[in-house]
Design an enzyme around this catalytic site. Structure first.
Site: not given
Length: 158
Positions: A42, A91, A129
């Site tokens: 990342k 979520r 994020s």
């Protein structure tokens, strides 16, 4: 009996949704280790060291929570810290299949590592994020989405 659990992620940046999960886990378990992952695949907004420090600052009010940076397999990290379980936030339905696969893989790798899924509070269900980074990159106001330590660090990057 008091259990140690691990809540792992890259936390780039840490959000109020992450903090919500951490605070709730700290009420359920004896010790919560927030494992800040070093993920070379990342391109983070914050460095590994910055992310670890920001998580530590954001969780300073929680006596049974510690932030630790790590690299490598989460299952190995859990063994090193004698964790009984992982805590994962879910979520919605988009997260479930991936998280179940991850839970089963970590259990297999470790020999026995349970995963506890916590849905975020309704207030933070939509937050990620990635969304915070996008808002920030477009000069939007992220103050309501991140802990104060993260907000200050973002302002310093401007």
């Amino acid at each position: 009996m008091s259990y140690t659990v691990i809540y792992a992620g890259t936390f780039d940046p840490m959000t109020n949704g992450h903090l919500d999960i951490i605070e709730r886990a700290s009420e359920l378990f004896g010790q919560v280790i927030v494992a800040v992952a070093k993920n070379p695949s990342k391109q983070p907004l914050f460095s590994f060291e910055e992310r670890t420090a920001l998580v530590r600052q954001s969780c300073a009010h929680l006596a049974n929570v510690q932030a630790v940076g790590f690299s490598g397999l989460l299952a190995d990290f859990a063994k090193q810290h004698q964790a009984k379980a992982l805590v994962r936030g879910i979520r919605g339905s988009d997260d479930i299949e991936y998280e179940i696969q991850l839970a089963q893989l970590n259990d297999k790798l470790s020999g026995r590592l349970d995963t506890v899924f916590l849905p975020p509070s309704v207030t933070w269900r939509y937050l990620s994020s990635t969304m915070v980074r996008e808002i920030y990159r477009h000069q939007g106001d992220v103050a309501q989405f991140v802990p104060n330590a993260v907000l200050c660090a973002l302002k310093e990057k401007e």
